[in-house]
Motif scaffolding. Structure first.
Motif, mmCIF file in Angstrom:
data_model
loop_
_atom_site.group_PDB
_atom_site.id
_atom_site.type_symbol
_atom_site.label_atom_id
_atom_site.label_comp_id
_atom_site.label_asym_id
_atom_site.label_seq_id
_atom_site.Cartn_x
_atom_site.Cartn_y
_atom_site.Cartn_z
ATOM 1 N N GLY A 54 -13.534 -4.715 17.695
ATOM 2 C CA GLY A 54 -13.203 -3.416 18.262
ATOM 3 C C GLY A 54 -14.310 -2.995 19.213
ATOM 4 N N ARG A 55 -14.889 -1.817 18.959
ATOM 5 C CA ARG A 55 -15.972 -1.317 19.811
ATOM 6 C C ARG A 55 -17.355 -1.728 19.308
ATOM 7 N NH1 ARG A 55 -15.072 4.920 19.701
ATOM 8 N NH2 ARG A 55 -17.131 4.829 20.696
ATOM 9 N N ARG A 56 -17.424 -2.402 18.194
ATOM 10 C CA ARG A 56 -18.717 -2.743 17.598
ATOM 11 C C ARG A 56 -19.155 -4.155 17.996
ATOM 12 N NH1 ARG A 56 -21.699 -0.862 13.097
ATOM 13 N NH2 ARG A 56 -22.999 -2.456 12.104
ATOM 14 N N LEU A 57 -20.365 -4.267 18.521
ATOM 15 C CA LEU A 57 -20.971 -5.549 18.865
ATOM 16 C C LEU A 57 -22.136 -5.805 17.919
ATOM 17 C CD1 LEU A 57 -21.865 -6.974 22.340
ATOM 18 C CD2 LEU A 57 -23.655 -6.774 20.600
ATOM 19 N N THR A 58 -22.156 -6.988 17.300
ATOM 20 C CA THR A 58 -23.216 -7.358 16.369
ATOM 21 C C THR A 58 -23.818 -8.686 16.781
ATOM 22 O OG1 THR A 58 -21.995 -6.258 14.579
ATOM 23 C CG2 THR A 58 -23.808 -7.718 13.940
ATOM 24 N N SER A 59 -25.134 -8.737 16.954
ATOM 25 C CA SER A 59 -25.782 -9.990 17.334
ATOM 26 C C SER A 59 -25.859 -10.916 16.127
ATOM 27 C CB SER A 59 -27.187 -9.724 17.877
ATOM 28 O OG SER A 59 -28.035 -9.197 16.873
ATOM 29 N N LEU A 60 -25.931 -12.224 16.403
ATOM 30 C CA LEU A 60 -25.989 -13.240 15.351
ATOM 31 C C LEU A 60 -27.351 -13.920 15.347
ATOM 32 C CD1 LEU A 60 -22.511 -14.967 15.824
ATOM 33 C CD2 LEU A 60 -23.139 -13.197 14.167
ATOM 34 N N PRO A 61 -27.763 -14.487 14.211
ATOM 35 C CA PRO A 61 -29.045 -15.203 14.161
ATOM 36 C C PRO A 61 -29.045 -16.385 15.118
ATOM 37 C CG PRO A 61 -28.188 -14.790 11.941
ATOM 38 C CD PRO A 61 -27.085 -14.454 12.904
ATOM 39 N N ARG A 62 -30.223 -16.742 15.578
ATOM 40 C CA ARG A 62 -30.341 -17.887 16.470
ATOM 41 C C ARG A 62 -30.081 -19.186 15.726
ATOM 42 N NH1 ARG A 62 -31.996 -16.886 21.447
ATOM 43 N NH2 ARG A 62 -33.105 -14.971 21.902
ATOM 44 N N ASN A 63 -29.699 -20.191 16.500
ATOM 45 C CA ASN A 63 -29.399 -21.508 15.949
ATOM 46 C C ASN A 63 -29.879 -22.536 16.959
ATOM 47 O OD1 ASN A 63 -27.678 -23.989 15.525
ATOM 48 N ND2 ASN A 63 -26.906 -22.742 13.834
ATOM 49 N N SER A 64 -30.347 -23.682 16.478
ATOM 50 C CA SER A 64 -30.895 -24.699 17.382
ATOM 51 C C SER A 64 -29.822 -25.510 18.102
ATOM 52 C CB SER A 64 -31.810 -25.646 16.600
ATOM 53 O OG SER A 64 -31.084 -26.294 15.568
ATOM 54 N N GLU A 65 -28.559 -25.378 17.686
ATOM 55 C CA GLU A 65 -27.505 -26.140 18.353
ATOM 56 C C GLU A 65 -27.309 -25.649 19.782
ATOM 57 O OE1 GLU A 65 -23.826 -27.075 16.476
ATOM 58 O OE2 GLU A 65 -24.585 -26.610 14.478
ATOM 59 N N PRO A 66 -26.967 -26.541 20.709
ATOM 60 C CA PRO A 66 -26.794 -26.141 22.111
ATOM 61 C C PRO A 66 -25.546 -25.310 22.367
ATOM 62 C CG PRO A 66 -26.242 -28.455 21.834
ATOM 63 C CD PRO A 66 -26.829 -27.998 20.534
ATOM 64 N N VAL A 67 -24.582 -25.333 21.435
ATOM 65 C CA VAL A 67 -23.377 -24.526 21.597
ATOM 66 C C VAL A 67 -23.145 -23.699 20.336
ATOM 67 C CG1 VAL A 67 -22.262 -26.166 23.157
ATOM 68 C CG2 VAL A 67 -21.819 -26.309 20.695
ATOM 69 N N PHE A 68 -22.323 -22.677 20.498
ATOM 70 C CA PHE A 68 -21.901 -21.852 19.373
ATOM 71 C C PHE A 68 -20.488 -22.264 19.004
ATOM 72 C CE2 PHE A 68 -19.554 -17.821 18.315
ATOM 73 C CZ PHE A 68 -20.033 -17.715 17.013
ATOM 74 N N TRP A 69 -20.273 -22.655 17.758
ATOM 75 C CA TRP A 69 -18.944 -23.075 17.316
ATOM 76 C C TRP A 69 -18.195 -21.843 16.832
ATOM 77 C CZ3 TRP A 69 -17.418 -27.486 19.032
ATOM 78 C CH2 TRP A 69 -18.340 -28.519 19.255
ATOM 79 N N ASP A 70 -17.238 -21.422 17.639
ATOM 80 C CA ASP A 70 -16.495 -20.189 17.414
ATOM 81 C C ASP A 70 -15.204 -20.502 16.659
ATOM 82 O OD1 ASP A 70 -15.866 -17.519 17.561
ATOM 83 O OD2 ASP A 70 -16.086 -17.384 19.742
#
Length: 265
Positions: A184-200
């Protein structure tokens, strides 16, 4: 064919994430993430009208939404998979970072911070996407200054004025290697990860008939582009060769954004 519906945000070399329908009939310079070498580079691309097609609406856990034709592939842990083969619970690859434009716009740091304050309650202005990382950081300092919900353990949550503004900020934060989720209107950052991509993760899939679609042809041997930050497969353009590599991008810590915010009186 390999096509997307209106609303897809195509990553351009100048930093913008332009809607695909606005690029129709144009030849543009895009930014791509090669899933083989996992390196960012730029390449030429052309966008064309592909008529009415059956499409698959794919919603991802990050809040991103893609609308793809049957044959349009996305990059998954097992390689390229067509949209009609994707299922809830599967994963697709998204970029963890978008590069700074090689020739940033003229927006200065002071101008950017003032623009951020004035844009509070609105979406991100187009000129900010074209600005330098330093100017973007100053813009975010002003933009987020009055609307933070929470900041702890190097993560933050922000209540945006609209879902569209949250999705704008989600794309802009990729300039600093910050991956986030929009609900919705809420954005939440995620912890960093060493992988070159984010698996969504795929959380919803549905189909619809007779939807206007557009095709992207990329003139690069990697045969990919970024759509709303997701690695997407285009039509191959004729005479494909490797594009221009982008200089290595150093992931900037979230503390850089926080320092900009705390610097405000």
């Amino acid at each position: 064919g390999k096509c997307e519906a209106a609303g897809a945000r195509i990553a351009l070399a100048d930093g913008r994430h332009e809607r695909i329908e606005r690029l129709c009939g144009q030849r543009v310079r895009i930014q791509l993430l090669d899933p083989n070498g996992m390196n960012l580079r730029t390449a030429d691309a052309a966008v064309s009208d592909n008529g009415l097609r059956r499409v698959h609406h794919i919603r991802l856990k990050s809040g991103r939404r893609l609308t793809l034709t049957d044959e349009h592939p996305l990059y998954t842990p097992s390689g390229w998979r067509k949209a009609r083969e994707l299922r809830v619970g599967g994963f697709v690859a998204a970029a963890r970072q978008i590069a700074e434009p090689a020739e940033p716009g003229a927006l200065t740091g002071d101008e950017a911070e003032l623009l951020g304050i004035r844009s509070s309650g609105k979406g991100v202005p187009e000129e900010v996407f074209q600005a330098s990382n330093e100017a973007v950081k100053r813009f975010l300092a002003g933009y987020f200054a009055f609307d933070f919900v929470k900041y702890e353990h190097h993560l933050f949550a922000w209540r945006a004025p609209s879902e569209e503004a949250a999705l704008d900020a989600q794309l802009l934060l990729l300039r600093f290697g910050i991956v986030s989720v929009v609900q919705g209107r809420r954005l939440t950052s995620l912890p960093r990860n060493s992988e070159p991509v984010f698996w969504d993760e795929i959380v919803e899939v549905s189909t619809e008939e007779n939807v206007q679609t557009y095709a992207v042809a990329v003139f690069d041997s990697a045969h990919c582009y970024l759509s709303s930050g997701v690695i997407s497969h285009p039509r191959p353009g004729p005479g494909c060769t490797a594009g221009v590599p982008l200089s290595g991008q150093t992931l900037q810590p979230l503390s850089a954004i926080r320092q900009g915010i705390e610097r405000r009186p």
